[in-house]
Design a protein around this motif. Structure first.
Motif, mmCIF file in Angstrom:
data_model
loop_
_atom_site.group_PDB
_atom_site.id
_atom_site.type_symbol
_atom_site.label_atom_id
_atom_site.label_comp_id
_atom_site.label_asym_id
_atom_site.label_seq_id
_atom_site.Cartn_x
_atom_site.Cartn_y
_atom_site.Cartn_z
ATOM 1 N N THR A 198 0.828 -1.201 0.000
ATOM 2 C CA THR A 198 0.000 0.000 0.000
ATOM 3 C C THR A 198 0.866 1.256 0.000
ATOM 4 O O THR A 198 2.053 1.212 0.322
ATOM 5 N N GLY A 199 0.238 2.379 -0.357
ATOM 6 C CA GLY A 199 0.934 3.666 -0.295
ATOM 7 C C GLY A 199 1.385 3.970 1.115
ATOM 8 O O GLY A 199 2.472 4.508 1.333
ATOM 9 N N ASP A 200 0.556 3.633 2.109
ATOM 10 C CA ASP A 200 0.946 3.850 3.502
ATOM 11 C C ASP A 200 2.198 3.057 3.855
ATOM 12 O O ASP A 200 3.085 3.551 4.551
ATOM 13 N N LEU A 259 4.567 2.160 1.781
ATOM 14 C CA LEU A 259 5.702 2.832 1.146
ATOM 15 C C LEU A 259 6.209 3.988 2.004
ATOM 16 O O LEU A 259 7.416 4.146 2.204
ATOM 17 N N ILE A 260 5.281 4.779 2.513
ATOM 18 C CA ILE A 260 5.656 5.927 3.345
ATOM 19 C C ILE A 260 6.329 5.451 4.629
ATOM 20 O O ILE A 260 7.334 6.018 5.067
ATOM 21 N N PHE A 276 9.473 6.293 1.923
ATOM 22 C CA PHE A 276 9.078 7.033 0.729
ATOM 23 C C PHE A 276 8.657 8.430 1.173
ATOM 24 O O PHE A 276 7.923 8.580 2.140
ATOM 25 N N MET A 334 -0.686 15.170 -4.420
ATOM 26 C CA MET A 334 -0.671 13.814 -4.937
ATOM 27 C C MET A 334 -1.515 13.773 -6.213
ATOM 28 O O MET A 334 -2.622 14.305 -6.238
ATOM 29 N N LEU A 344 -3.188 11.099 -8.952
ATOM 30 C CA LEU A 344 -3.507 9.698 -9.218
ATOM 31 C C LEU A 344 -3.927 9.538 -10.669
ATOM 32 O O LEU A 344 -4.698 10.345 -11.191
ATOM 33 N N THR A 350 -5.115 6.122 -12.151
ATOM 34 C CA THR A 350 -5.231 4.688 -11.917
ATOM 35 C C THR A 350 -6.362 4.034 -12.710
ATOM 36 O O THR A 350 -6.774 2.928 -12.394
ATOM 37 N N VAL A 409 -7.037 2.676 -4.379
ATOM 38 C CA VAL A 409 -5.734 3.287 -4.092
ATOM 39 C C VAL A 409 -5.834 4.188 -2.871
ATOM 40 O O VAL A 409 -4.989 4.147 -1.973
ATOM 41 N N LEU A 449 -4.165 4.455 1.289
ATOM 42 C CA LEU A 449 -3.420 5.660 1.668
ATOM 43 C C LEU A 449 -4.077 6.405 2.825
ATOM 44 O O LEU A 449 -3.924 7.614 2.947
ATOM 45 N N LYS A 472 -1.743 8.498 4.845
ATOM 46 C CA LYS A 472 -1.307 9.647 4.051
ATOM 47 C C LYS A 472 -2.413 10.695 4.002
ATOM 48 O O LYS A 472 -2.157 11.884 4.130
#
Length: 89
Positions: free
Chosen positions: A2-4, A6-7, A11, A17, A19, A21, A28, A32, A35
């Motif tokens: 997930t984006g979370d 990655l952070i 990241f 942001m 998107l 997609t 997505v 997040l 985020k």
């Protein structure tokens, strides 16, 4: 991943942001949520249908974003004609 996640793994967190997609924006954004809760994030840009601006919100994306404090939804236009509605929050 997930984006979370990655952070959490280093990241960088941005203030804007974008998107792209191809219709998977809700999934997505659900990945997040941390985020979205981060006050550093000021704007999100993505394409969406016209129901995103319904009041009260009925669109899953609008509901999720409003739950995280995003309350201004704008549709970009050219000569007052919506451009594949592109949304800025």
């Amino acid at each position: 991943m997930t984006g979370d996640a990655l952070i959490e793994n280093g990241f960088p967190v941005s203030t804007v942001m974008k998107l792209d997609t191809e219709g998977a924006e809700l999934g997505v954004l659900k990945g997040l949520v941390k985020k979205l809760a981060n006050l550093a994030l000021k704007k999100i840009l993505f394409e969406a249908g016209p129901d995103l601006t319904d009041e009260p919100p009925t669109n899953g994306i609008a509901i999720l974003l409003k739950q995280h404090g995003f309350d201004k939804i704008s549709i970009l236009t050219r000569n007052e004609i919506p451009i594949t509605p592109c949304i800025i929050l």
